[in-house]
Scaffold this motif. Structure first.
Motif, PDB file in Angstrom:
ATOM      1  N   GLN A   1       0.811  -1.220   0.000  1.00 35.51           N
ATOM      2  CA  GLN A   1       0.000   0.000   0.000  1.00 35.51           C
ATOM      3  C   GLN A   1       0.846   1.272   0.000  1.00 35.51           C
ATOM      4  O   GLN A   1       0.321   2.368   0.163  1.00 35.51           O
ATOM      5  CB  GLN A   1      -0.931   0.002   1.222  1.00 35.51           C
ATOM      6  CG  GLN A   1      -1.887  -1.171   1.285  1.00 35.51           C
ATOM      7  CD  GLN A   1      -2.777  -1.250   0.058  1.00 35.51           C
ATOM      8  OE1 GLN A   1      -3.472  -0.286  -0.283  1.00 35.51           O
ATOM      9  NE2 GLN A   1      -2.766  -2.393  -0.625  1.00 35.51           N
ATOM     10  N   GLU A   2       2.144   1.138  -0.194  1.00 35.70           N
ATOM     11  CA  GLU A   2       3.045   2.282  -0.059  1.00 35.70           C
ATOM     12  C   GLU A   2       2.721   3.427  -1.019  1.00 35.70           C
ATOM     13  O   GLU A   2       2.724   4.609  -0.625  1.00 35.70           O
ATOM     14  CB  GLU A   2       4.504   1.838  -0.271  1.00 35.70           C
ATOM     15  CG  GLU A   2       5.039   0.928   0.816  1.00 35.70           C
ATOM     16  CD  GLU A   2       4.778  -0.557   0.552  1.00 35.70           C
ATOM     17  OE1 GLU A   2       5.352  -1.400   1.261  1.00 35.70           O
ATOM     18  OE2 GLU A   2       3.989  -0.867  -0.376  1.00 35.70           O
ATOM     19  N   LYS A   3       2.421   3.110  -2.275  1.00 38.27           N
ATOM     20  CA  LYS A   3       2.176   4.161  -3.272  1.00 38.27           C
ATOM     21  C   LYS A   3       0.931   4.967  -2.955  1.00 38.27           C
ATOM     22  O   LYS A   3       0.935   6.207  -3.028  1.00 38.27           O
ATOM     23  CB  LYS A   3       2.073   3.534  -4.664  1.00 38.27           C
ATOM     24  CG  LYS A   3       3.396   3.013  -5.209  1.00 38.27           C
ATOM     25  CD  LYS A   3       3.237   2.470  -6.623  1.00 38.27           C
ATOM     26  CE  LYS A   3       4.578   1.971  -7.158  1.00 38.27           C
ATOM     27  NZ  LYS A   3       4.454   1.420  -8.538  1.00 38.27           N
ATOM     28  N   ILE A   4      -0.121   4.282  -2.584  1.00 39.96           N
ATOM     29  CA  ILE A   4      -1.373   5.008  -2.304  1.00 39.96           C
ATOM     30  C   ILE A   4      -1.253   5.810  -1.008  1.00 39.96           C
ATOM     31  O   ILE A   4      -1.817   6.908  -0.878  1.00 39.96           O
ATOM     32  CB  ILE A   4      -2.580   4.034  -2.256  1.00 39.96           C
ATOM     33  CG1 ILE A   4      -3.889   4.820  -2.350  1.00 39.96           C
ATOM     34  CG2 ILE A   4      -2.561   3.163  -1.016  1.00 39.96           C
ATOM     35  CD1 ILE A   4      -5.100   3.944  -2.602  1.00 39.96           C
ATOM     36  N   ILE A   5      -0.477   5.311  -0.054  1.00 43.57           N
ATOM     37  CA  ILE A   5      -0.242   6.066   1.175  1.00 43.57           C
ATOM     38  C   ILE A   5       0.560   7.323   0.881  1.00 43.57           C
ATOM     39  O   ILE A   5       0.294   8.400   1.440  1.00 43.57           O
ATOM     40  CB  ILE A   5       0.471   5.188   2.226  1.00 43.57           C
ATOM     41  CG1 ILE A   5      -0.452   4.058   2.692  1.00 43.57           C
ATOM     42  CG2 ILE A   5       0.911   6.029   3.429  1.00 43.57           C
ATOM     43  CD1 ILE A   5       0.196   3.052   3.612  1.00 43.57           C
ATOM     44  N   ASP A   6       1.529   7.219  -0.012  1.00 44.23           N
ATOM     45  CA  ASP A   6       2.302   8.399  -0.426  1.00 44.23           C
ATOM     46  C   ASP A   6       1.372   9.475  -0.977  1.00 44.23           C
ATOM     47  O   ASP A   6       1.519  10.673  -0.668  1.00 44.23           O
ATOM     48  CB  ASP A   6       3.327   8.012  -1.506  1.00 44.23           C
ATOM     49  CG  ASP A   6       4.625   7.470  -0.913  1.00 44.23           C
ATOM     50  OD1 ASP A   6       4.949   7.835   0.228  1.00 44.23           O
ATOM     51  OD2 ASP A   6       5.297   6.676  -1.600  1.00 44.23           O
ATOM     52  N   ILE A   7       0.421   9.073  -1.787  1.00 43.06           N
ATOM     53  CA  ILE A   7      -0.537  10.018  -2.394  1.00 43.06           C
ATOM     54  C   ILE A   7      -1.369  10.685  -1.305  1.00 43.06           C
ATOM     55  O   ILE A   7      -1.571  11.909  -1.307  1.00 43.06           O
ATOM     56  CB  ILE A   7      -1.444   9.296  -3.406  1.00 43.06           C
ATOM     57  CG1 ILE A   7      -0.614   8.798  -4.595  1.00 43.06           C
ATOM     58  CG2 ILE A   7      -2.569  10.218  -3.871  1.00 43.06           C
ATOM     59  CD1 ILE A   7      -1.377   7.891  -5.544  1.00 43.06           C
ATOM     60  N   ILE A   8      -1.856   9.886  -0.369  1.00 43.50           N
ATOM     61  CA  ILE A   8      -2.703  10.421   0.707  1.00 43.50           C
ATOM     62  C   ILE A   8      -1.927  11.408   1.570  1.00 43.50           C
ATOM     63  O   ILE A   8      -2.397  12.515   1.859  1.00 43.50           O
ATOM     64  CB  ILE A   8      -3.255   9.264   1.572  1.00 43.50           C
ATOM     65  CG1 ILE A   8      -4.213   8.398   0.753  1.00 43.50           C
ATOM     66  CG2 ILE A   8      -3.962   9.815   2.807  1.00 43.50           C
ATOM     67  CD1 ILE A   8      -4.588   7.079   1.416  1.00 43.50           C
TER      68      ILE A   8
ATOM     69  N   ALA B   1       0.762  13.084   0.856  1.00 41.53           N
ATOM     70  CA  ALA B   1       1.136  14.286   0.100  1.00 41.53           C
ATOM     71  C   ALA B   1      -0.019  15.275   0.065  1.00 41.53           C
ATOM     72  O   ALA B   1       0.187  16.485  -0.090  1.00 41.53           O
ATOM     73  CB  ALA B   1       1.538  13.904  -1.315  1.00 41.53           C
ATOM     74  N   THR B   2      -1.241  14.773   0.249  1.00 43.12           N
ATOM     75  CA  THR B   2      -2.425  15.633   0.249  1.00 43.12           C
ATOM     76  C   THR B   2      -2.723  16.176   1.635  1.00 43.12           C
ATOM     77  O   THR B   2      -3.042  17.354   1.806  1.00 43.12           O
ATOM     78  CB  THR B   2      -3.650  14.859  -0.281  1.00 43.12           C
ATOM     79  OG1 THR B   2      -3.338  14.295  -1.550  1.00 43.12           O
ATOM     80  CG2 THR B   2      -4.863  15.774  -0.427  1.00 43.12           C
ATOM     81  N   THR B   3      -2.608  15.333   2.650  1.00 37.24           N
ATOM     82  CA  THR B   3      -2.929  15.791   4.012  1.00 37.24           C
ATOM     83  C   THR B   3      -1.864  16.755   4.554  1.00 37.24           C
ATOM     84  O   THR B   3      -2.198  17.743   5.208  1.00 37.24           O
ATOM     85  CB  THR B   3      -3.057  14.592   4.972  1.00 37.24           C
ATOM     86  OG1 THR B   3      -1.808  13.901   5.053  1.00 37.24           O
ATOM     87  CG2 THR B   3      -4.135  13.626   4.509  1.00 37.24           C
ATOM     88  N   LYS B   4      -0.599  16.430   4.325  1.00 39.48           N
ATOM     89  CA  LYS B   4       0.540  17.296   4.693  1.00 39.48           C
ATOM     90  C   LYS B   4       0.681  17.564   6.190  1.00 39.48           C
ATOM     91  O   LYS B   4       1.552  18.322   6.606  1.00 39.48           O
ATOM     92  CB  LYS B   4       0.449  18.635   3.954  1.00 39.48           C
ATOM     93  CG  LYS B   4       0.523  18.515   2.445  1.00 39.48           C
ATOM     94  CD  LYS B   4       0.387  19.874   1.790  1.00 39.48           C
ATOM     95  CE  LYS B   4       0.421  19.746   0.266  1.00 39.48           C
ATOM     96  NZ  LYS B   4       0.238  21.060  -0.399  1.00 39.48           N
ATOM     97  N   SER B   5      -0.146  16.970   7.017  1.00 36.57           N
ATOM     98  CA  SER B   5      -0.065  17.158   8.474  1.00 36.57           C
ATOM     99  C   SER B   5      -0.014  15.788   9.136  1.00 36.57           C
ATOM    100  O   SER B   5      -0.788  14.902   8.779  1.00 36.57           O
ATOM    101  CB  SER B   5      -1.272  17.946   8.987  1.00 36.57           C
ATOM    102  OG  SER B   5      -1.321  19.225   8.381  1.00 36.57           O
ATOM    103  N   TYR B   6       0.864  15.639  10.135  1.00 35.98           N
ATOM    104  CA  TYR B   6       1.092  14.303  10.674  1.00 35.98           C
ATOM    105  C   TYR B   6       1.154  14.264  12.202  1.00 35.98           C
ATOM    106  O   TYR B   6       1.657  13.308  12.774  1.00 35.98           O
ATOM    107  CB  TYR B   6       2.419  13.741  10.124  1.00 35.98           C
ATOM    108  CG  TYR B   6       2.653  14.051   8.657  1.00 35.98           C
ATOM    109  CD1 TYR B   6       1.835  13.515   7.670  1.00 35.98           C
ATOM    110  CD2 TYR B   6       3.694  14.893   8.262  1.00 35.98           C
ATOM    111  CE1 TYR B   6       2.050  13.797   6.322  1.00 35.98           C
ATOM    112  CE2 TYR B   6       3.921  15.176   6.918  1.00 35.98           C
ATOM    113  CZ  TYR B   6       3.091  14.634   5.959  1.00 35.98           C
ATOM    114  OH  TYR B   6       3.301  14.916   4.628  1.00 35.98           O
ATOM    115  N   SER B   7       0.636  15.294  12.872  1.00 38.35           N
ATOM    116  CA  SER B   7       0.721  15.321  14.335  1.00 38.35           C
ATOM    117  C   SER B   7      -0.623  15.726  14.924  1.00 38.35           C
ATOM    118  O   SER B   7      -1.604  15.952  14.208  1.00 38.35           O
ATOM    119  CB  SER B   7       1.807  16.297  14.785  1.00 38.35           C
ATOM    120  OG  SER B   7       1.409  17.632  14.539  1.00 38.35           O
TER     121      SER B   7
END
Length: 375
Positions: A132-139, A141-147
């Motif tokens: 699922q790495e490619k689709i997670i990269d896409i997601i 890159a869109t959310t841009k927030s991780y905390s």
């Protein structure tokens, strides 16, 4: 001549003596080294080979004698804190005291460096991200927030509470107490509006998966993080379409209807680290490994996954609304509906009894606090 003969006899006597001394010395050194090694064992290795005393640790690695008392070093550490004051590192310290194998470092959410997390790279969903790495990269890159966000990230000590959806919450009037926590974590569709007296009004994050997500947009809280937990590959496809606000296509692969809209902007969406599913299942509860694939009775409930996450991320952890009492079949199953406890069917994916056994260890060991006393 006589002198040479006596010297030779001495040498003949000395050689065997030296050999015997060497053998004795060597065996003693070997025994000593073995004893030292055994006196400082690697707990994980000994548990895997069954050499740890059964009276001290169970097969998962938890202390068998749990009384909730603070170890002496923790008593000294927290002795000067006033009542109710947040205790830094408390959940981790207590967890380590009853489960020495516990290791705290594990990010709450996936970020752009998620491929470096070796613990999830070798497993497909739900225990990892493999395939699922490619689709997670896409997601991402869109959310841009991780905390959690600047305000919560800056806290030096953080109290968290996970709100289960159990009927045990009904009419407990815990709402104001729940709202005192820094982080309030809700699960799936558990509603807030109309139930504030019992469940509070504050929501920091709502953890869910496609089939568990709220389907009516108006029922979402205005300010909370939408935290996605994947249990199968198709779940990531669903999330990608939700994040980019694309019309959902092809709904095959879900066991019931799923939400078609989530009223959140991409920057308010997160992907829960699947390591917490893996750790809860295989390390804490002891569910079947099944080669790292979803199988019968080897998936922890979302509530236990959320607790596992909190143990890594929060200084203090509490729960409310957890626990099913099968001895009261006419008790309400959920706090927000009239469905009875008797409606619970045997789950194909979960092992409720083993999971409850794990949660009881956390409560009895003082790692988490159960506000509704259902565990």
């Amino acid at each position: 001549m006589i002198r040479m003969k006596s010297t030779r006899n001495f040498i003949i006597f000395l050689c065997p003596t030296l050999v015997l001394f060497f053998l004795y010395y060597s065996s003693g050194r070997l025994h000593l080294r073995t004893s030292v090694q055994k006196s400082q064992p690697d707990l994980d290795s000994l548990l895997s080979t069954g050499r740890v005393l059964a009276s001290e640790y169970d097969k998962q690695g938890f202390l068998t004698k749990l009384d909730g008392k603070l170890p002496l070093e923790l008593q000294y550490k927290y002795a000067n804190l006033s009542k109710g004051e947040c205790k830094p590192g408390y959940a981790q310290a207590k967890m380590t005291s009853i489960y020495p194998k516990f290791s705290k470092p594990a990010p709450m959410f996936l970020d752009s460096n998620f491929k470096r997390l070796s613990k999830i790279s070798n497993y497909p969903p739900p225990f990892g991200v493999k395939t699922q790495e490619k689709i997670i990269d896409i997601i991402l890159a869109t959310t841009k927030s991780y905390s959690l966000g600047p305000e919560l990230d800056s806290l030096s000590c953080m109290k968290c509470i996970i709100i289960g959806n159990g009927g045990i919450l009904f009419n407990k009037s815990l709402g104001s107490k729940i709202d005192e926590y820094d982080v309030v974590i809700r699960l799936n569709e558990g509603p807030v509006r109309g139930f504030e007296k019992d469940v509070g009004s504050k929501t920091t994050m709502r953890i869910t998966y496609p089939e568990g997500a709220i389907q009516k947009p108006e029922r979402y809280e205005k300010d909370s993080l939408f935290v996605f937990s994947a249990f199968k590959a198709v779940d990531f496809k669903w999330l990608r379409q939700i994040v980019v606000k694309e019309k959902l296509r092809r709904m095959e692969g879900f066991w019931k209807s799923v939400a078609r809209v989530v009223p959140r902007e991409a920057e308010h969406m997160r992907i829960l680290n699947p390591y917490f599913i893996q750790e809860a299942a295989f390390k804490f509860i002891g569910l079947p490994h099944n080669n790292g694939l979803m199988g019968r009775g080897n998936i922890p409930t979302l509530g236990t996954v959320a607790i596992t996450m909190a143990l890594h991320s929060c200084d203090e952890v509490a729960v409310a609304g957890f626990g099913y009492d099968m001895n009261t079949p006419r008790a309400p199953l959920h706090y927000y509906e009239k469905l009875m406890m008797s409606a619970i069917k045997e789950s194909w994916t979960h092992n409720i009894s083993k999971e409850k056994e794990f949660l009881r260890k956390l409560v009895k060991g003082g790692v988490i606090r159960d506000l509704t006393n259902g565990i």
